[in-house]
Design a protein around this motif. Sequence first.
Motif, short mmCIF file in Angstrom:
data_model
loop_
_atom_site.label_atom_id
_atom_site.label_comp_id
_atom_site.label_asym_id
_atom_site.label_seq_id
_atom_site.Cartn_x
_atom_site.Cartn_y
_atom_site.Cartn_z
N TYR A 44 0.84 -1.19 0.00
CA TYR A 44 0.00 0.00 0.00
C TYR A 44 0.88 1.25 0.00
CZ TYR A 44 -3.31 -3.55 1.60
OH TYR A 44 -4.06 -4.68 1.71
N PRO A 45 0.48 2.31 -0.71
CA PRO A 45 1.28 3.54 -0.74
C PRO A 45 1.20 4.29 0.59
CG PRO A 45 -0.78 3.86 -1.93
CD PRO A 45 -0.72 2.40 -1.56
N GLU A 63 -6.85 4.42 9.56
CA GLU A 63 -7.63 4.11 8.37
C GLU A 63 -6.83 3.27 7.38
OE1 GLU A 63 -8.94 7.76 6.71
OE2 GLU A 63 -10.26 8.28 8.40
N LYS A 64 -5.54 3.57 7.27
CA LYS A 64 -4.69 2.89 6.29
C LYS A 64 -4.11 1.57 6.81
CE LYS A 64 -5.07 6.09 3.16
NZ LYS A 64 -5.73 5.83 1.87
N GLY A 65 -4.34 1.28 8.10
CA GLY A 65 -3.84 0.03 8.65
C GLY A 65 -2.37 0.05 8.99
N SER A 93 5.96 5.66 -0.83
CA SER A 93 6.62 4.36 -0.73
C SER A 93 5.57 3.26 -0.59
CB SER A 93 7.56 4.32 0.48
OG SER A 93 8.56 5.31 0.39
N MET A 94 5.85 2.08 -1.19
CA MET A 94 4.93 0.97 -1.11
C MET A 94 5.34 0.05 0.04
SD MET A 94 2.86 1.75 -3.50
CE MET A 94 1.87 0.27 -3.63
N VAL A 95 4.44 -0.13 1.01
CA VAL A 95 4.74 -0.95 2.19
C VAL A 95 3.55 -1.86 2.48
CG1 VAL A 95 6.24 0.82 3.19
CG2 VAL A 95 3.81 0.77 3.79
N LYS A 96 3.82 -2.86 3.35
CA LYS A 96 2.76 -3.78 3.74
C LYS A 96 1.91 -3.19 4.87
CE LYS A 96 4.99 -8.10 2.39
NZ LYS A 96 5.41 -9.45 2.81
N GLU A 97 0.74 -3.77 5.03
CA GLU A 97 -0.15 -3.36 6.10
C GLU A 97 0.52 -3.58 7.45
OE1 GLU A 97 -4.78 -4.15 7.53
OE2 GLU A 97 -3.84 -5.42 6.01
#
Length: 267
Positions: A44-45, A63-65, A93-97
């Motif tokens: 997720y960004p 909200e974004k976890g 940046s793209m990262v995991k929840e």
Amino acid sequence: MSYIKNLLNNVFVKNIVIAIVVISFVLIATFVSLNIYTNHGEYYPVPDFRGLTEDQFSKLIKEKGFRYNIIDSVHIEGALPGAVIEQIPAPGSMVKENRNIHFTIKSIAPEKVQIPNLIDYSLRNAKVILESYGLVAGELIYVPSEYRNLVLQQLYKGKPVEPGTVVLKGSVIDMHIGQGLSTERTNVPDLRALTLEEAQSYSVSVSLNVGAIIYDESVQTAEDSLAATIWQQQPSAVTGARIPLGASIDVWLSVDSAKVNTVLEIE
């Protein structure tokens, strides 16, 4: 065929086959579970949290976890107290929840520092020391002394100040500087097209001061005063003009770029 039938009827072989099936099932189940638990392949960004206070970004984080951690606070002029100054990972940046986002925020209370001892240091060293403390070299007042360019006294808001006095970071410290036995003079710098902050910094670097500051009618707001540039100065920077060390240069400022450019083109 009878050999295969006998092999299948063998208890030992049956146990091996059952063990292989069970182990395969466990491995597959484990892999599937890990995939679900870690959201394998799902990224997720990271939003841009800069400028948001904790009350604002904590809701967005939830909200974004994601999770968050405030790792530092710094004092920066103009920023909203408690607002995010920097973030890791960077926006986009793209990262995991469930990833931890680390924040540096502007300190709620202005940062304070102790004034260092500048007396008996050379002017050059005194400027470096002030900068390392987050303080600003202000007016240079040259006084009679056999020790040229030596700091003889330090002042805060026009009054002598003792080393160790606590002040806000970014405060201006003026200095009495030894004039030496000579009457040394320096070239008049051309300050035109510089902002006031740039002119003050440059003047101090050549042992001069900015004197009177005059804004024209185009300067209406605090933002205008910061953006305004110098279109006229006195004394002017004519070829060969020299003034004593510590002398002041009066400046006129405007946000009218055409006014500044016209003066530069004429000369």
